[in-house]
Write a protein that holds these residues in place. Structure first.
Motif, short mmCIF file in Angstrom:
data_model
loop_
_atom_site.label_atom_id
_atom_site.label_comp_id
_atom_site.label_asym_id
_atom_site.label_seq_id
_atom_site.Cartn_x
_atom_site.Cartn_y
_atom_site.Cartn_z
N VAL A 20 0.84 -1.18 0.00
CA VAL A 20 0.00 0.00 0.00
C VAL A 20 0.88 1.23 0.00
N VAL A 21 0.66 2.13 -0.97
CA VAL A 21 1.43 3.36 -1.09
C VAL A 21 0.80 4.41 -0.18
N THR A 22 1.56 4.93 0.74
CA THR A 22 1.05 5.97 1.65
C THR A 22 1.50 7.36 1.25
N GLU A 23 2.52 7.48 0.41
CA GLU A 23 2.99 8.78 -0.05
C GLU A 23 3.70 8.65 -1.38
N PHE A 24 3.76 9.77 -2.09
CA PHE A 24 4.47 9.85 -3.36
C PHE A 24 5.62 10.83 -3.21
N THR A 25 6.53 10.79 -4.18
CA THR A 25 7.63 11.74 -4.25
C THR A 25 7.54 12.49 -5.57
N LEU A 26 7.49 13.81 -5.48
CA LEU A 26 7.41 14.64 -6.67
C LEU A 26 8.81 14.93 -7.20
N ALA A 27 9.03 14.67 -8.47
CA ALA A 27 10.36 14.87 -9.05
C ALA A 27 10.74 16.33 -9.12
N GLY A 28 9.75 17.22 -9.16
CA GLY A 28 10.04 18.64 -9.26
C GLY A 28 10.23 19.08 -10.69
N PHE A 29 10.65 20.33 -10.84
CA PHE A 29 10.81 20.91 -12.17
C PHE A 29 12.15 20.54 -12.79
N THR A 30 13.17 20.40 -11.97
CA THR A 30 14.49 20.01 -12.44
C THR A 30 15.25 19.35 -11.29
N ALA A 107 -3.28 10.86 0.35
CA ALA A 107 -4.49 11.68 0.47
C ALA A 107 -4.24 13.11 -0.01
N GLY A 108 -3.07 13.66 0.33
CA GLY A 108 -2.74 15.01 -0.11
C GLY A 108 -2.62 15.09 -1.62
N CYS A 109 -2.10 14.05 -2.24
CA CYS A 109 -1.96 14.03 -3.70
C CYS A 109 -3.34 14.00 -4.36
N LEU A 110 -4.23 13.17 -3.83
CA LEU A 110 -5.58 13.10 -4.37
C LEU A 110 -6.32 14.42 -4.20
N ALA A 111 -6.14 15.05 -3.03
CA ALA A 111 -6.80 16.33 -2.78
C ALA A 111 -6.28 17.40 -3.74
N GLN A 112 -4.96 17.44 -3.94
CA GLN A 112 -4.39 18.41 -4.88
C GLN A 112 -4.92 18.17 -6.29
N PHE A 113 -4.98 16.91 -6.70
CA PHE A 113 -5.48 16.57 -8.03
C PHE A 113 -6.94 17.00 -8.18
N TYR A 114 -7.76 16.74 -7.15
CA TYR A 114 -9.18 17.07 -7.25
C TYR A 114 -9.40 18.58 -7.39
N PHE A 115 -8.81 19.36 -6.49
CA PHE A 115 -9.08 20.80 -6.51
C PHE A 115 -8.45 21.46 -7.74
N TYR A 116 -7.27 21.00 -8.12
CA TYR A 116 -6.63 21.55 -9.32
C TYR A 116 -7.50 21.30 -10.55
N ALA A 117 -8.02 20.08 -10.69
CA ALA A 117 -8.88 19.75 -11.83
C ALA A 117 -10.20 20.51 -11.75
N ALA A 118 -10.76 20.66 -10.55
CA ALA A 118 -12.04 21.35 -10.40
C ALA A 118 -11.92 22.82 -10.79
N PHE A 189 5.94 18.35 -10.99
CA PHE A 189 6.10 19.15 -9.79
C PHE A 189 4.79 19.28 -9.01
N TYR A 190 3.74 18.59 -9.45
CA TYR A 190 2.50 18.46 -8.68
C TYR A 190 1.80 17.19 -9.14
N CYS A 191 0.74 16.80 -8.45
CA CYS A 191 0.04 15.56 -8.75
C CYS A 191 -0.85 15.74 -9.98
N GLU A 192 -0.35 15.33 -11.11
CA GLU A 192 -1.03 15.46 -12.39
C GLU A 192 -1.46 14.07 -12.86
N GLY A 193 -2.52 14.00 -13.68
CA GLY A 193 -3.08 12.73 -14.11
C GLY A 193 -2.13 11.83 -14.89
N PRO A 194 -1.64 12.25 -16.06
CA PRO A 194 -0.77 11.37 -16.86
C PRO A 194 0.47 10.86 -16.12
N PRO A 195 1.22 11.69 -15.36
CA PRO A 195 2.35 11.13 -14.61
C PRO A 195 1.93 10.10 -13.55
#
Length: 331
Positions: A20-30, A107-118, A189-195
């Motif tokens: 079970v994945v509890t967190e992700f790591t964002l690669a960032g911009f560079t 949970a934070g990644c899903l929340a960011q994805f939801y509000f960003y998409a909304a 650098f944020y929780c986006e769908g395709p990545p």
């Protein structure tokens, strides 16, 4: 157990080995450490300009009675959306640049994805509503007040927010069905769908199809509405024999048209390209346009190219100076 392990189906073995994945790591911009400070300063400056410009535009519209028209009612909501839209992504990214913490909870990644998409979907619909408003204003000026009534404006804005919430809920619900086991590194650098789909060990065909259909329908329908509105505006302007009236009509439309083209163009580039042609760096750059650059430019475009906004800024400045002078004199 090892004696019977070979008799298990491959799908069952894969499910048994998943953690079970509890967190992700964002690669960032560079990944270059020498650019972290530069990126922090650049993104912080852009975010401050975004907040200052959009909040200032919203306050100016709400406090100046001369701007209490349907056009500026929509513009105040556009400014609010730009603040919310940018705030879904930029503060978290600034924190990762400053503290080096790129981990984000599931949970934070899903929340960011939801509000960003909304908020992003709501802005796409709102830009189309603003195009319709300009069409009525230019092509039917005598009917503008009764057609673009307060009730219609409220219903249009409420419909935009509802469409954003429904679209985002559909994609977030589809994201919940995915499992993540091979990797937790998101190449963004944020929780986006395709990545997110790229690192999932589940079948993401449904998610990719859902995103392609929704984005195609939304961008296609809203672009068609905008183009149809401006096509009729152009025809109406060409029929007029007053150069001054034509310039005034174009001055009220070019600001919105430039914002719309920048937003729809960058969204279409990210979501409507085939997966075989995707590039992490190009996607990040395009995402930067509609998450940071467009929200920052919107108030600047409308204030610099709109005479009514410039006049309202002068009136507000005079009121502030007069209030300061009265306080100094003790009046």
């Amino acid at each position: 157990f090892s004696r019977f392990q070979s008799s298990f189906p491959p799908q069952a073995m894969a499910a048994a080995n998943r953690s079970v994945v509890t967190e992700f790591t964002l690669a960032g911009f560079t990944d270059r450490p020498d650019l972290q400070v530069v990126l922090f300063v650049v993104f912080l400056t852009m975010y401050v300009v975004t907040l200052t410009g959009n909040l200032g535009m919203s306050l100016l519209i709400n406090f100046d009675p001369r701007l209490h028209t349907p056009m500026y009612f929509f513009l105040s909501h556009l400014s609010l959306l730009d603040v919310c839209y940018s705030s879904c992504v930029t503060p978290r990214f600034l924190l990762s640049l400053l503290a080096g913490r790129r981990a984000i909870s599931y949970a934070g990644c899903l929340a960011q994805f939801y509000f960003y998409a909304a908020f992003g979907t709501t802005e796409a619909f709102l830009l189309a509503a603003m195009a319709y408003d300009r069409y009525v204003a230019v092509c039917s000026p005598l009917l503008y007040a009764p057609v673009m009534s307060r009730g219609l404006c409220l219903r249009l804005v409420a419909g935009c927010y509802a469409a954003g919430a429904v679209n985002s809920a559909a994609h977030t619900g589809a994201l919940l069905r995915l499992s993540f086991c091979a990797s937790s590194l998101i190449d963004h650098f944020y929780c986006e769908g395709p990545p997110l789909y790229a690192i999932s060990c589940s079948d993401t065909g449904v998610n990719a199809t859902l995103m392609l259909v929704f984005v195609s329908c939304i961008v296609g329908a809203m672009s068609a509405t905008t183009l149809a509105s401006y096509g009729r505006i152009l025809a109406a302007v060409l029929r007029t024999h007053s150069p001054r009236g034509g310039r005034k009509a174009f001055s009220t439309c070019t600001s919105h048209l430039s914002v719309t083209l920048l937003f729809y163009g960058s969204v279409a580039f990210v979501y409507l390209r085939p997966s075989s042609r995707r590039s992490g760096n190009l996607d990040k750059t395009a995402s930067l346009l509609y998450t940071a650059v467009t929200p920052m430019l919107n108030p600047l475009i409308y204030s610099l190219r709109n005479q009514e906004v410039r006049d309202a800024l002068r009136r507000a400045r005079r009121k502030v100076l007069l209030t300061c002078q009265r306080r100094k004199l003790g009046l």
